[in-house]
Enzyme design. Structure first.
Site, short mmCIF file in Angstrom:
data_model
loop_
_atom_site.label_atom_id
_atom_site.label_comp_id
_atom_site.label_asym_id
_atom_site.label_seq_id
_atom_site.Cartn_x
_atom_site.Cartn_y
_atom_site.Cartn_z
N ASP A 86 -40.59 22.88 -45.20
CA ASP A 86 -40.76 21.60 -45.90
C ASP A 86 -39.64 20.68 -45.43
O ASP A 86 -38.50 20.79 -45.88
CB ASP A 86 -40.69 21.82 -47.41
CG ASP A 86 -40.96 20.54 -48.19
OD1 ASP A 86 -41.03 19.45 -47.56
OD2 ASP A 86 -41.10 20.62 -49.42
N TYR B 270 -43.50 2.77 -46.28
CA TYR B 270 -43.95 3.38 -45.02
C TYR B 270 -43.55 2.51 -43.83
O TYR B 270 -42.99 3.00 -42.85
CB TYR B 270 -45.46 3.59 -45.03
CG TYR B 270 -45.98 4.07 -43.70
CD1 TYR B 270 -45.81 5.40 -43.32
CD2 TYR B 270 -46.62 3.21 -42.82
CE1 TYR B 270 -46.27 5.85 -42.08
CE2 TYR B 270 -47.08 3.65 -41.59
CZ TYR B 270 -46.90 4.97 -41.22
OH TYR B 270 -47.34 5.41 -40.00
N LYS C 133 -40.83 3.45 -40.76
CA LYS C 133 -41.14 3.44 -39.33
C LYS C 133 -40.27 2.42 -38.58
O LYS C 133 -39.95 2.64 -37.40
CB LYS C 133 -42.63 3.17 -39.11
CG LYS C 133 -43.51 4.31 -39.59
CD LYS C 133 -43.12 5.64 -38.96
CE LYS C 133 -44.01 6.79 -39.38
NZ LYS C 133 -43.63 8.07 -38.74
#
Length: 257
Positions: free
Chosen positions: A57, A148, A152
């Site tokens: 994980d 998100y 990135k």
């Protein structure tokens, strides 16, 4: 002679899975990581080179550290940070716990593994690191997928900075960022979105990404249309780009269908 090893995170599906298959065909032995051990076992049965699987994980920083300690003596010459996921919704609607987990996987895991393996690569003056970012990492912001897009952007910015440091040192070590647009993977289901634009296949994305990695291209954008769109966005005021991006994001919402 010891064979070269490629390590891939997020290898249980999508781009990571396809890269594993293609690198195996090129003769690389593999170390594949993901949470779903059953998926990793399937890939191991499909490839023709030695393949070690690690069920981890990567949202837990200590597990990232453990991965390095377990594998640092291997002849790893390629590291592909492919693990990552997104979430759709307004910044206040997406559960905070989910976004923090996203930051751990999309940013912290990439940062830790890049840092640790890059030190070894620099010492040997050999090795390639490909960080799987997104076209989102080339845009100023993404309303309705705010965290998100920000994650990135971090990956792309970090990669560009390290690439310049390596160039300044005249190092033979490579680092680059793969920045695809829509790709037909499980990402959409996890993020609960549906792309309005046509998607390229994970196989084609992986093939193009690896080709450009070996050509030592720093920013890799698989689709011609996406390349043109991201280039054009630099000529438009940031506020407009963010507004247009937000409108496009709304169209991805599966609940609108």
């Amino acid at each position: 002679m010891q064979k070269e090893v490629a390590m891939i995170t997020g290898a249980s599906s999508g781009i990571g899975r396809e890269m594993a298959k293609q690198l195996s065909k090129q003769g690389y032995e593999l170390i594949l990581m993901a949470r779903r051990e059953d998926r990793l076992k399937q890939i191991r049965a499909e490839v023709n080179t030695a393949c070690e699987i690690l069920s981890v994980d990567l949202s837990i920083p200590e597990e990232c550290m453990n991965v390095y300690e377990k594998t640092k003596e291997k002849n790893i010459t390629v590291l592909i940070n492919c693990a990552g996921f997104g979430a759709f919704g307004t910044f206040t609607d997406i559960p905070l716990e989910k976004e923090l987990q996203m930051i751990d996987v999309n940013i912290k895991a990439v940062h830790i593994l890049t840092n640790l393996f890059l030190k070894d690569f620099r010492r040997k003056n050999k090795g390639s690191i490909l960080n799987v970012s997104s076209v989102a990492g080339l845009l100023p912001a993404g309303p309705y997928m705010a965290a998100y897009y920000a994650s990135k952007s971090y990956v792309t910015s970090l990669t560009l900075a390290i690439a310049q440091e390596l160039a300044d040192d005249k190092s033979d070590v490579y680092i680059g960022a793969l920045c695809p647009g829509p790709v037909a993977t499980e990402f959409n289901d996890v993020a609960e979105v549906s792309f309005g634009l046509s998607s390229i296949s994970a196989k084609d994305c992986a093939s193009y990404g690896l080709k450009k990695m070996f050509q030592k291209k720093t920013i890799i954008v698989p689709s011609t249309l996406v390349r043109l769109s991201s280039s054009a966005s630099r000529l438009i005021p940031r506020k407009w780009v963010v507004a247009v991006t937000g409108n496009q994001q709304k169209k991805k919402n599966k609940n609108n269908k």
